[in-house]
Write a protein that holds these residues in place. Structure first.
Motif, PDB file in Angstrom:
ATOM      1  N   PHE A  52      27.094  75.083  66.414  1.00  0.00           N
ATOM      2  CA  PHE A  52      27.449  75.389  67.795  1.00  0.00           C
ATOM      3  C   PHE A  52      27.977  74.133  68.484  1.00  0.00           C
ATOM      4  N   GLU A  53      28.933  74.329  69.392  1.00  0.00           N
ATOM      5  CA  GLU A  53      29.417  73.195  70.173  1.00  0.00           C
ATOM      6  C   GLU A  53      28.360  72.818  71.206  1.00  0.00           C
ATOM      7  N   GLU A  54      28.037  71.536  71.248  1.00  0.00           N
ATOM      8  CA  GLU A  54      27.057  71.021  72.193  1.00  0.00           C
ATOM      9  C   GLU A  54      27.699  69.896  72.993  1.00  0.00           C
ATOM     10  N   GLN A  55      26.927  69.280  73.883  1.00  0.00           N
ATOM     11  CA  GLN A  55      27.471  68.181  74.688  1.00  0.00           C
ATOM     12  C   GLN A  55      26.390  67.151  74.963  1.00  0.00           C
ATOM     13  N   HIS A  56      26.738  65.893  74.769  1.00  0.00           N
ATOM     14  CA  HIS A  56      25.815  64.806  75.104  1.00  0.00           C
ATOM     15  C   HIS A  56      25.750  64.664  76.620  1.00  0.00           C
ATOM     16  N   SER A  57      24.557  64.721  77.176  1.00  0.00           N
ATOM     17  CA  SER A  57      24.407  64.553  78.619  1.00  0.00           C
ATOM     18  C   SER A  57      24.324  63.081  79.008  1.00  0.00           C
ATOM     19  N   GLN A  58      23.952  62.215  78.041  1.00  0.00           N
ATOM     20  CA  GLN A  58      23.807  60.789  78.303  1.00  0.00           C
ATOM     21  C   GLN A  58      24.364  60.000  77.121  1.00  0.00           C
ATOM     22  N   ILE A  59      24.310  58.681  77.207  1.00  0.00           N
ATOM     23  CA  ILE A  59      24.572  57.851  76.028  1.00  0.00           C
ATOM     24  C   ILE A  59      23.509  58.207  75.000  1.00  0.00           C
ATOM     25  N   SER A  60      23.930  58.567  73.802  1.00  0.00           N
ATOM     26  CA  SER A  60      22.993  59.063  72.793  1.00  0.00           C
ATOM     27  C   SER A  60      23.165  58.319  71.476  1.00  0.00           C
ATOM     28  N   ILE A  61      22.047  57.905  70.902  1.00  0.00           N
ATOM     29  CA  ILE A  61      22.041  57.265  69.584  1.00  0.00           C
ATOM     30  C   ILE A  61      20.890  57.874  68.794  1.00  0.00           C
ATOM     31  N   ALA A  62      21.210  58.461  67.658  1.00  0.00           N
ATOM     32  CA  ALA A  62      20.176  59.060  66.816  1.00  0.00           C
ATOM     33  C   ALA A  62      20.060  58.270  65.518  1.00  0.00           C
ATOM     34  N   VAL A  63      18.855  57.833  65.206  1.00  0.00           N
ATOM     35  CA  VAL A  63      18.582  57.148  63.946  1.00  0.00           C
ATOM     36  C   VAL A  63      18.154  58.220  62.939  1.00  0.00           C
ATOM     37  N   VAL A  64      18.947  58.409  61.901  1.00  0.00           N
ATOM     38  CA  VAL A  64      18.652  59.459  60.928  1.00  0.00           C
ATOM     39  C   VAL A  64      17.559  58.970  59.978  1.00  0.00           C
ATOM     40  N   LEU A  65      16.460  59.717  59.918  1.00  0.00           N
ATOM     41  CA  LEU A  65      15.341  59.357  59.049  1.00  0.00           C
ATOM     42  C   LEU A  65      15.388  60.087  57.716  1.00  0.00           C
ATOM     43  N   SER A  66      15.839  61.340  57.717  1.00  0.00           N
ATOM     44  CA  SER A  66      15.881  62.109  56.481  1.00  0.00           C
ATOM     45  C   SER A  66      16.928  63.207  56.593  1.00  0.00           C
ATOM     46  N   GLY A  67      17.365  63.712  55.438  1.00  0.00           N
ATOM     47  CA  GLY A  67      18.344  64.789  55.422  1.00  0.00           C
ATOM     48  C   GLY A  67      19.769  64.310  55.618  1.00  0.00           C
ATOM     49  N   THR A  68      20.696  65.249  55.534  1.00  0.00           N
ATOM     50  CA  THR A  68      22.115  64.963  55.735  1.00  0.00           C
ATOM     51  C   THR A  68      22.720  66.074  56.577  1.00  0.00           C
ATOM     52  N   PHE A  69      23.746  65.735  57.352  1.00  0.00           N
ATOM     53  CA  PHE A  69      24.469  66.751  58.114  1.00  0.00           C
ATOM     54  C   PHE A  69      25.813  66.197  58.553  1.00  0.00           C
ATOM     55  N   GLN A  70      26.741  67.107  58.846  1.00  0.00           N
ATOM     56  CA  GLN A  70      28.061  66.728  59.315  1.00  0.00           C
ATOM     57  C   GLN A  70      28.049  66.600  60.831  1.00  0.00           C
ATOM     58  N   TYR A  71      28.567  65.493  61.333  1.00  0.00           N
ATOM     59  CA  TYR A  71      28.646  65.252  62.777  1.00  0.00           C
ATOM     60  C   TYR A  71      30.115  65.187  63.158  1.00  0.00           C
ATOM     61  N   ARG A  72      30.541  66.104  64.033  1.00  0.00           N
ATOM     62  CA  ARG A  72      31.947  66.202  64.425  1.00  0.00           C
ATOM     63  C   ARG A  72      32.045  66.020  65.940  1.00  0.00           C
ATOM     64  N   THR A  73      32.874  65.072  66.349  1.00  0.00           N
ATOM     65  CA  THR A  73      33.060  64.820  67.773  1.00  0.00           C
ATOM     66  C   THR A  73      34.461  64.264  67.998  1.00  0.00           C
ATOM     67  N   SER A  74      34.793  63.946  69.239  1.00  0.00           N
ATOM     68  CA  SER A  74      36.154  63.507  69.556  1.00  0.00           C
ATOM     69  C   SER A  74      36.513  62.181  68.904  1.00  0.00           C
ATOM     70  N   THR A  75      35.508  61.369  68.555  1.00  0.00           N
ATOM     71  CA  THR A  75      35.773  60.069  67.932  1.00  0.00           C
ATOM     72  C   THR A  75      35.895  60.156  66.413  1.00  0.00           C
ATOM     73  N   GLY A  76      35.654  61.342  65.828  1.00  0.00           N
ATOM     74  CA  GLY A  76      35.802  61.491  64.390  1.00  0.00           C
ATOM     75  C   GLY A  76      34.781  62.443  63.795  1.00  0.00           C
ATOM     76  N   CYS A  77      34.791  62.540  62.480  1.00  0.00           N
ATOM     77  CA  CYS A  77      33.863  63.387  61.734  1.00  0.00           C
ATOM     78  C   CYS A  77      33.236  62.553  60.629  1.00  0.00           C
ATOM     79  N   GLU A  78      31.910  62.544  60.551  1.00  0.00           N
ATOM     80  CA  GLU A  78      31.221  61.739  59.551  1.00  0.00           C
ATOM     81  C   GLU A  78      30.026  62.492  58.980  1.00  0.00           C
ATOM     82  N   LEU A  79      29.666  62.132  57.749  1.00  0.00           N
ATOM     83  CA  LEU A  79      28.449  62.636  57.133  1.00  0.00           C
ATOM     84  C   LEU A  79      27.307  61.715  57.532  1.00  0.00           C
TER      85      LEU A  79
END
Length: 290
Positions: A52-79
């Motif tokens: 689903f399309e979501e939106q960051h309400s603030q400056i957001s930084i997530a430290v990934v601890l486990s698992g994998t997922f695709q992150y798609r945003t205006s600055t690019g797409c990364e695993l």
């Protein structure tokens, strides 16, 4: 200093969760202060769940601890992989997809724009890239973020790590550039399965030939795909995964250092000590005491 639950930030975080019949995100507030908040986010979404399309309400930084997922945003797409930083700008739309694996866990940091300006860490600055890969420079901070899940921490530690995460992300993004991933979907799926296998059993040998065979790719093609997706080589990724696990065990378990070294896949304690010192800046013994 007062550390409390920021209800407004929690509502924002919950409003932007991923929901479907099979998978969902469940944010749990860990701590919050003046302009910053930290959440433990466990996601159970998988290949059957629509992004689903979501939106960051603030400056957001997530430290990934486990698992994998695709992150798609205006600055690019990364695993996103364990040890990497997800970067999000205020009011920026994004999607998280789990096409090739189920579940992940992140420690998510949120900052108001006013906090960023007051702290002089990233005044009026936006992230130019969607991700910082699992680099050596991030390893000590990722290990610290993992410790935030404990219940016996000094409240000041949460604020300290919140400052450090924003500072590291701001500084390290300058040495990285945005790029377009051109990998075929089948190659991406195969490498993602390998990444999850490494995460599940980092102590196993995981040589290049064996990893490529499990992905059903040639060693050359596998190496190129792996570096393109993760920003590191398979050897570096396996080593970093082992060291992060060792760092966690050193803090949480009374187990002897040599047993931790062998259990995490190192052939001898001397090699482990050398690698650990290079990654974390101190010996395993000093790290445990600090």
């Amino acid at each position: 200093m007062k550390i409390a639950v920021d209800n407004a930030s929690l509502q924002n975080c919950q409003a932007h969760t991923l929901t479907s019949e099979c998978g969902s995100q469940k944010p749990r507030s860990l701590a919050a202060g003046d302009g910053w908040s930290i959440y433990d986010v466990v996601c159970s979404a998988g290949p059957k769940d629509r992004a689903f399309e979501e939106q960051h309400s603030q400056i957001s930084i997530a430290v990934v601890l486990s698992g994998t997922f695709q992150y798609r945003t205006s600055t690019g797409c990364e695993l996103m992989t364990p040890g990497s930083f997800l970067l999000g700008n205020p009011h920026e739309s994004f999607e998280c997809g789990h096409e090739h694996g189920t579940g992940d866990r992140c420690i998510s940091f949120h900052y108001s724009e006013d906090f960023s300006e007051r702290s002089e860490i990233a005044p009026k600055q936006q992230f130019r890239i969607p991700r910082i890969p699992a680099l050596r420079a991030l390893s000590p901070l990722v290990a610290k973020a993992t410790m935030l899940l404990r219940n016996d921490l000094d409240c000041n530690l949460f604020q300290e790590i919140a400052f450090q995460v924003l500072d590291h992300a701001t500084q390290l993004q300058h040495g990285l550039s945005s790029r377009k991933c051109t990998l075929h979907a089948s190659s991406l799926a195969r490498v993602t399965r390998v990444l999850r296998a490494i995460e599940a059993h980092p102590e196993e040998p995981h040589g290049l030939t064996e990893l490529a065979a499990s992905a059903r790719l040639s060693p050359y093609h596998f190496l190129r795909c792996f570096q393109d997706l993760t920003g590191t080589t398979p050897r570096q990724y396996v080593l970093r995964t082992r060291l992060r696990r060792a760092a966690m065990l050193l803090k949480q378990e009374p187990t002897r250092i040599i047993e931790i070294a062998l259990g995490c896949g190192f052939g001898d304690v001397s090699n482990f000590n050398h690698a650990f010192r290079a990654e974390f800046g101190k010996s395993p013994r000093l790290y445990r005491r600090s």
